[in-house]
Design a protein around this motif. Structure first.
Motif, PDB file in Angstrom:
ATOM      1  N   SER A 181      -1.585   4.370   4.806  1.00 16.95           N
ATOM      2  CA  SER A 181      -1.699   2.918   4.691  1.00 16.95           C
ATOM      3  C   SER A 181      -1.969   2.284   6.050  1.00 16.95           C
ATOM      4  N   GLU A 182      -1.304   2.782   7.085  1.00 16.66           N
ATOM      5  CA  GLU A 182      -1.491   2.222   8.423  1.00 16.66           C
ATOM      6  C   GLU A 182      -2.866   2.560   8.997  1.00 16.66           C
TER       7      GLU A 182
ATOM      8  N   HIS B  66       0.805   9.837  -4.545  1.00 17.79           N
ATOM      9  CA  HIS B  66      -0.639  10.097  -4.473  1.00 17.79           C
ATOM     10  C   HIS B  66      -1.054  10.623  -3.104  1.00 17.79           C
ATOM     11  N   SER B  67      -0.151  10.556  -2.147  1.00 19.66           N
ATOM     12  CA  SER B  67      -0.457  10.974  -0.784  1.00 19.66           C
ATOM     13  C   SER B  67       0.758  11.670  -0.192  1.00 19.66           C
ATOM     14  N   ASN B  68       0.497  12.673   0.650  1.00 17.14           N
ATOM     15  CA  ASN B  68       1.595  13.348   1.342  1.00 17.14           C
ATOM     16  C   ASN B  68       2.152  12.507   2.482  1.00 17.14           C
ATOM     17  N   ALA B  69       1.390  11.491   2.878  1.00 14.46           N
ATOM     18  CA  ALA B  69       1.811  10.636   3.993  1.00 14.46           C
ATOM     19  C   ALA B  69       1.430   9.185   3.689  1.00 14.46           C
TER      20      ALA B  69
ATOM     21  N   ALA C 176       0.828  -1.210   0.000  1.00 11.80           N
ATOM     22  CA  ALA C 176       0.000   0.000   0.000  1.00 11.80           C
ATOM     23  C   ALA C 176       0.860   1.257   0.000  1.00 11.80           C
ATOM     24  N   ARG C 177       1.933   1.248   0.802  1.00  8.86           N
ATOM     25  CA  ARG C 177       2.833   2.400   0.831  1.00  8.86           C
ATOM     26  C   ARG C 177       3.413   2.668  -0.552  1.00  8.86           C
ATOM     27  N   THR C 178       3.822   1.609  -1.225  1.00  7.99           N
ATOM     28  CA  THR C 178       4.388   1.755  -2.565  1.00  7.99           C
ATOM     29  C   THR C 178       3.350   2.328  -3.522  1.00  7.99           C
ATOM     30  N   ALA C 179       2.121   1.805  -3.451  1.00  9.85           N
ATOM     31  CA  ALA C 179       1.063   2.271  -4.347  1.00  9.85           C
ATOM     32  C   ALA C 179       0.719   3.736  -4.121  1.00  9.85           C
ATOM     33  N   LEU C 180       0.794   4.174  -2.866  1.00  6.95           N
ATOM     34  CA  LEU C 180       0.382   5.535  -2.520  1.00  6.95           C
ATOM     35  C   LEU C 180       1.471   6.580  -2.747  1.00  6.95           C
ATOM     36  N   MET C 181       2.691   6.143  -3.033  1.00  9.84           N
ATOM     37  CA  MET C 181       3.766   7.095  -3.302  1.00  9.84           C
ATOM     38  C   MET C 181       3.371   7.994  -4.470  1.00  9.84           C
TER      39      MET C 181
ATOM     40  N   MET D 241      -9.742  10.365  -2.962  1.00 16.62           N
ATOM     41  CA  MET D 241     -10.750  10.525  -1.923  1.00 16.62           C
ATOM     42  C   MET D 241     -10.082  10.844  -0.589  1.00 16.62           C
ATOM     43  N   PRO D 242     -10.541  11.888   0.097  1.00 22.02           N
ATOM     44  CA  PRO D 242      -9.913  12.268   1.377  1.00 22.02           C
ATOM     45  C   PRO D 242      -9.992  11.154   2.415  1.00 22.02           C
ATOM     46  N   LEU D 243      -8.937  11.039   3.193  1.00 21.61           N
ATOM     47  CA  LEU D 243      -8.853   9.989   4.203  1.00 21.61           C
ATOM     48  C   LEU D 243     -10.026  10.014   5.197  1.00 21.61           C
ATOM     49  N   PRO D 244     -10.470  11.185   5.675  1.00 20.80           N
ATOM     50  CA  PRO D 244     -11.589  11.168   6.632  1.00 20.80           C
ATOM     51  C   PRO D 244     -12.862  10.515   6.093  1.00 20.80           C
ATOM     52  N   TYR D 245     -13.119  10.662   4.791  1.00 22.68           N
ATOM     53  CA  TYR D 245     -14.300  10.012   4.222  1.00 22.68           C
ATOM     54  C   TYR D 245     -14.125   8.491   4.219  1.00 22.68           C
ATOM     55  N   LEU D 246     -12.910   8.026   3.983  1.00 21.68           N
ATOM     56  CA  LEU D 246     -12.650   6.585   3.978  1.00 21.68           C
ATOM     57  C   LEU D 246     -12.731   6.007   5.391  1.00 21.68           C
TER      58      LEU D 246
END
Length: 286
Positions: free
Chosen positions: A35-36, A27-30, A20-25, A77-82
């Protein structure tokens, strides 16, 4: 969207997090934190559990759910919605795509309201929060001011459903579906509002506008349409003495002060700044 290597028969917590970390590189600031937090949400465990038990296998249905959430995060999609929750002030609030994601700068409005009510009203006041959304202002004030009566008003029935869930346990809190204060004719000691204040032409430039509800963002041609409408209603809805707190955009402080001065020429009007030092809240003492 399956994560890399998801075809493996058995995947551990560590495998899933790494993929997940690799996929989100990019696409996400963190990516690590995202992922965690998402896997902790799926497993209903604290993040510390993931780190201490990264060797444990993931159930197939948990992996599938996790992959779906990561795919949505990759789409922006913003993390809070997920996650379905967002912290604000001193509690967590349920959120979904019908409400604006709570912002930290709004905590300044809450702090100003609490300070004034405690000092000037002894903790007892009639309060209304206009455009309550998820209820962050109304719920927080009601929780900290048990001797006050608080109303959260919003035009959106879907937003009010979320707000009601967030404040259901508070006996001094009620909700009202209303277009600003149109059906309200009583006076309040404090009126707070965090209304949409983004200019319509700027909506297409904002990433948040792809996911957060336009009704909670679009403030009309100059971004001040709803603030202007609300101000026109306030002279017959505020007590004297009374306090009005209006959140606005960082570049709208001067314009909102002018509007406030036109409506309340004898009022004491000032602008409160947020933690970044930006103009954020119009404070009107009447």
């Amino acid at each position: 969207m399956p994560l890399p290597d998801s075809a493996h028969t058995t995947r551990t917590i560590g495998d899933a997090l790494a993929a997940a970390r690799t996929a989100l590189m990019g696409h996400s600031n963190a990516p690590r934190l995202d992922s965690e937090r998402l896997l902790a949400h799926v497993l209903a465990k604290p993040r510390e559990h993931l780190i201490a038990h990264d060797h444990l296998p993931l159930a197939t249905h948990d992996l599938s759910t996790y992959e779906k959430l990561i795919a949505l995060r990759l789409k922006g999609m913003p993390l809070p919605y997920l996650l379905g929750v967002r912290p604000f002030y001193d509690r967590f609030f349920r959120v979904n795509s019908h409400v604006l994601i709570p912002r930290q700068e709004t905590e300044g409005l809450v702090e100003a309201a609490l300070a004034w009510i405690r000092q000037e009203k002894g903790g007892r006041a009639r309060i209304i929060d206009v455009g309550t959304g998820s209820g962050i202002i109304a719920v927080t004030l009601a929780a900290h001011l048990p001797e006050s009566m608080v109303i959260g008003a919003d035009i959106s029935a879907a937003a009010l459903s979320v707000a009601y869930t967030n404040g259901a346990e508070l006996p001094n809190l009620a909700f009202l579906q209303a277009d600003l204060l149109a059906p309200v004719y009583e006076r309040f000691n404090l009126i707070a509002a965090n209304l949409p204040y983004i200019a319509t032409a700027d909506m297409s430039l904002l990433e948040v506008a792809h996911f957060e509800p336009h009704i909670a963002l679009d403030g009309g041609g100059d971004g001040l349409h709803l603030i202007r409408r609300l101000l026109a209603m306030l002279p017959t809805r505020i007590t004297s003495p009374g306090l009005i707190l209006l959140e606005h955009g960082a570049d709208q402080g001067a314009a909102v002060r002018v509007l406030a001065e036109q409506t309340f020429p004898k009022g004491r009007i000032s602008t409160l700044r947020d933690m970044a030092g930006l103009d954020r809240i119009a404070q009107i003492l009447v």
